[in-house]
Write a protein that holds these residues in place. Structure first.
Motif, short mmCIF file in Angstrom:
data_model
loop_
_atom_site.label_atom_id
_atom_site.label_comp_id
_atom_site.label_asym_id
_atom_site.label_seq_id
_atom_site.Cartn_x
_atom_site.Cartn_y
_atom_site.Cartn_z
N ARG A 1 24.15 56.88 18.29
CA ARG A 1 25.39 57.42 18.93
C ARG A 1 25.56 57.20 20.34
O ARG A 1 24.91 56.75 21.11
N GLN B 1 32.13 56.62 12.77
CA GLN B 1 32.06 57.67 12.80
C GLN B 1 31.21 57.39 11.90
O GLN B 1 31.72 57.74 10.32
N ASP C 1 30.53 62.18 14.74
CA ASP C 1 29.76 61.36 15.34
C ASP C 1 29.55 60.13 15.15
O ASP C 1 30.05 59.87 14.75
N ARG C 2 30.15 59.70 16.88
CA ARG C 2 30.98 58.24 16.65
C ARG C 2 29.35 57.31 16.82
O ARG C 2 28.72 57.71 17.93
#
Length: 214
Positions: free
Chosen positions: A208, A175, A160-161
């Motif tokens: 997130r 990330q 996930d970023r």
């Protein structure tokens, strides 16, 4: 189908509706501890399956279709939804401001004065916020002036970023590439910037990124 895939889908369903898993259980008329981590494994350490009744109740409580929940089980990270979302105005500050004191509380939620507002595709997360990107560490994905929407409620997984804040006060968009009990590794998409490694205690919070202007 694996146990952890179903539990992850329940976590994501809760986050999509701006709820903790305990709040999701209460909304569905279940015991608030039904989806706690302690209920996910038996005394022998093996994963348990959530009951079909509890899944049926959370789907009914959130008006979620079984096919959408099935998509979460097989790896989708959000529920496809064309309905109007609950929020359209999101608090906004610049990434550089985010690193100064007074904009977040201890849990990483927007707090205090100084936030602007911007109208963007929204989330049901009541604590979602927007940041204006500064710097070039995430180019070419995010460029100077791009807007990202961040959800503290959304579960964070490797790949996930994220936006993270260090104990030293730095706020950064990266990330997540590795997360263990002893180390968290964050990647800058721009290869000119090094990968960063932290002990878990050195990061106050990590949220997130769920949307970005392009």
């Amino acid at each position: 189908m694996r146990h952890e895939d179903i539990w992850r889908a329940i976590d994501t369903l809760a986050a999509e509706h701006g709820l903790s898993v305990s709040a999701l259980a209460r909304k569905a008329g279940l015991d608030p501890t039904s989806f706690n981590l302690s209920k996910r494994r038996g005394a022998d350490g093996k994963f348990r399956w959530p009951s079909t009744e509890s899944i049926a109740k959370i789907l009914a409580a959130t008006t979620t279709r079984m096919e959408d929940f099935s998509a979460l089980i097989t790896g989708a990270r959000v529920i496809a939804d064309t309905r109007p979302r609950a929020r359209t105005r999101i608090p906004l500050i610049g990434m550089a401001q985010a690193g100064t004191e007074g904009f977040f509380d201890d849990g990483g939620y927007p707090a205090g004065a100084g936030w602007d507002e911007i109208e963007l595709p929204a989330t049901l997360d009541a604590n979602a916020y927007a940041l204006s990107i500064s710097g070039s560490s995430m180019e070419p994905l995010y460029r100077e002036g791009d807007i990202i929407v961040v959800s503290p409620a959304a579960p964070v997984r490797v790949g996930d970023r994220v936006v993270a804040r260090t104990a030293a006060g730095a706020v950064m968009a990266k990330q997540l590439v590795r997360r263990t009990a002893s180390r968290i590794e964050l990647l800058s998409l721009n290869p000119a910037f090094p990968e960063l490694r932290f002990a878990p205690a050195d990061l106050l919070w990590m949220h997130r990124i769920i949307w970005a202007s392009q």
